[in-house]
Design a protein around this motif. Structure first.
Motif, mmCIF file in Angstrom:
data_model
loop_
_atom_site.group_PDB
_atom_site.id
_atom_site.type_symbol
_atom_site.label_atom_id
_atom_site.label_comp_id
_atom_site.label_asym_id
_atom_site.label_seq_id
_atom_site.Cartn_x
_atom_site.Cartn_y
_atom_site.Cartn_z
ATOM 1 N N SER A 180 0.812 12.099 -9.056
ATOM 2 C CA SER A 180 0.117 13.359 -8.761
ATOM 3 C C SER A 180 1.031 14.552 -8.982
ATOM 4 O O SER A 180 0.618 15.591 -9.543
ATOM 5 N N ALA A 181 2.288 14.432 -8.559
ATOM 6 C CA ALA A 181 3.246 15.524 -8.768
ATOM 7 C C ALA A 181 3.493 15.749 -10.243
ATOM 8 O O ALA A 181 3.585 16.902 -10.724
ATOM 9 N N VAL B 277 0.841 -1.215 0.000
ATOM 10 C CA VAL B 277 0.000 0.000 0.000
ATOM 11 C C VAL B 277 0.866 1.251 0.000
ATOM 12 O O VAL B 277 0.595 2.219 -0.734
ATOM 13 N N HIS B 278 1.931 1.221 0.848
ATOM 14 C CA HIS B 278 2.853 2.361 0.887
ATOM 15 C C HIS B 278 3.468 2.603 -0.487
ATOM 16 O O HIS B 278 3.603 3.763 -0.933
ATOM 17 N N ASN B 279 3.878 1.521 -1.137
ATOM 18 C CA ASN B 279 4.470 1.660 -2.475
ATOM 19 C C ASN B 279 3.462 2.253 -3.456
ATOM 20 O O ASN B 279 3.798 3.128 -4.279
ATOM 21 N N GLU B 280 2.222 1.762 -3.361
ATOM 22 C CA GLU B 280 1.182 2.308 -4.254
ATOM 23 C C GLU B 280 0.936 3.791 -3.968
ATOM 24 O O GLU B 280 0.767 4.597 -4.894
ATOM 25 N N VAL B 281 0.903 4.160 -2.682
ATOM 26 C CA VAL B 281 0.715 5.573 -2.314
ATOM 27 C C VAL B 281 1.842 6.424 -2.869
ATOM 28 O O VAL B 281 1.621 7.531 -3.403
ATOM 29 N N ASN B 282 3.081 5.900 -2.724
ATOM 30 C CA ASN B 282 4.231 6.654 -3.252
ATOM 31 C C ASN B 282 4.122 6.825 -4.767
ATOM 32 O O ASN B 282 4.413 7.906 -5.316
ATOM 33 N N ASP B 283 3.701 5.732 -5.425
ATOM 34 C CA ASP B 283 3.522 5.829 -6.881
ATOM 35 C C ASP B 283 2.457 6.868 -7.232
ATOM 36 O O ASP B 283 2.622 7.667 -8.175
ATOM 37 N N LEU B 284 1.369 6.856 -6.461
ATOM 38 C CA LEU B 284 0.301 7.831 -6.724
ATOM 39 C C LEU B 284 0.772 9.252 -6.457
ATOM 40 O O LEU B 284 0.401 10.195 -7.175
ATOM 41 N N LYS B 285 1.585 9.402 -5.407
ATOM 42 C CA LYS B 285 2.114 10.732 -5.118
ATOM 43 C C LYS B 285 2.987 11.222 -6.271
ATOM 44 O O LYS B 285 2.930 12.389 -6.679
ATOM 45 N N GLU B 286 3.830 10.308 -6.760
ATOM 46 C CA GLU B 286 4.692 10.680 -7.877
ATOM 47 C C GLU B 286 3.862 11.048 -9.111
ATOM 48 O O GLU B 286 4.133 12.035 -9.813
#
Length: 341
Positions: free
Chosen positions: A296-297, A285-294
């Motif tokens: 999003s940026a 989940v953390h990895n997916e969140v990081n991917d989504l953050k990237e």
């Protein structure tokens, strides 16, 4: 038949009471079913062959312990008869019956062993002592004991390798007559008290009462010592039973703790596996969140670029509009000029 057995039983009990010092006289034939009294009696005949401390004294109702005592008694009697008396008897038949004797206090089986004890008493090195003591049996039962002893003597035979078998037969019956036929053939004093060993010498009639008193004191001391020993053994047995119970409790507690520990370890292993799975899921989940953050940026950057393009487009549209208006103005001015011409 029952009356005859009762008379014989009383005569046998008197035999043990009168002839042996180191025991509590039995009150009934059944008290002999554990072998203890007979073992103690035989220890006065030969301590080398009959050590009373080598058997179980407090067998109670445990027929297996009583049978073990009887089996040891008969085996030691067999050794004594063969090695010392050079005689033989049907020991194997008695041995085959010890379990029944121990379980049922079988009178016939007990009397068969007592016969061997009585014959050993009148055949041993100190037979004069025991013969003299046998004469203390009350007249009411003396004749019955004589018949009992005669039956025992008839059951004894010389060993097969005995060179003087005929002479041995004569000795057997002469020993029986020594007991009851008078004093002239006795190998010791004929006084009621007798002596402990022939080497003690002759004791006159004047010393009879003193000898009897000393014998009773000795019997009492032996009885007290035996009773104290029995109490000590009983206490030791109780302590052993208590220790065994405590050990059993500790063993059960250990097994219970070990079982619960094993169960907890299994549960902990399952929990650890669940935690590991959840941890991996959380990492995913953390990895997916990081991917989504990237992402999003990146989209924010693209949006900024598009916003800049829109602003530039609007500026261009404004310039175009301004130029269009200028063109229209110029066209209007040209038309006016053309009109003036």
């Amino acid at each position: 038949m029952a009356d005859e057995e009762d008379v014989t039983s009383v005569a046998v009990c008197e035999f043990f009471a009168k002839c042996f010092l180191a025991l509590d006289p039995p009150e009934s034939l059944s008290e002999l079913s554990d072998g203890v009294v007979m073992f103690q009696a035989l220890s006065e005949i030969s301590m080398d062959h009959f050590d009373p401390t080598s058997i179980t004294h407090e067998a109670g109702e445990n027929w297996a312990l009583k049978a073990a005592n009887l089996r040891k008694l008969v085996r030691n009697l067999q050794d004594y008869y063969h090695e010392v008396l050079r005689k033989d008897a049907d020991f194997e038949s008695i041995l085959s019956n010890v379990n029944f004797i121990a379980k049922e206090s079988d009178p016939d089986g007990i009397l068969a062993i007592v016969e061997l004890v009585a014959v050993a008493a009148i055949s041993c090195e100190d037979k004069g002592v025991f013969v003299s003591r046998m004469k203390e049996i009350s007249e009411e039962y003396l004749g019955e004991f004589q018949m009992f002893l005669k039956g025992g003597m008839e059951a004894i035979s010389p060993l097969d390798d005995d060179d003087n078998s005929g002479e041995g037969d004569d000795d057997r019956y002469s020993d029986s007559s020594v007991v009851f036929d008078g004093d002239e053939n006795q190998n010791g004093p004929s006084s009621p008290g007798g002596v402990l060993f022939p080497s003690h010498g002759y004791i006159s009639a004047d010393g009879d009462s003193e000898l009897l008193r000393e014998r009773e004191e000795l019997r009492k001391e032996l009885s007290d010592a035996r009773r104290e020993l029995a109490q000590i053994k009983s206490q030791v047995k109780l302590n052993e039973e208590d220790n065994k119970k405590e050990k059993d409790k500790l063993r059960a507690l250990k097994e219970d703790i070990q079982e619960r520990l094993t169960k907890r370890e299994e549960e902990l292993h399952v929990v650890e596996q669940d935690v590991s799975k959840q941890k991996r899921s959380l990492e995913e989940v953390h990895n997916e969140v990081n991917d989504l953050k990237e992402k999003s940026a990146s989209l924010a950057d693209e949006l900024d670029v598009e916003k800049g393009k829109v602003l530039q487009l609007r500026k261009t549209e404004a310039m175009v509009e301004a130029y269009r208006k200028k063109v229209e103005s110029l066209e209007s001015a040209n038309q006016q000029m053309d009109g003036l011409e």
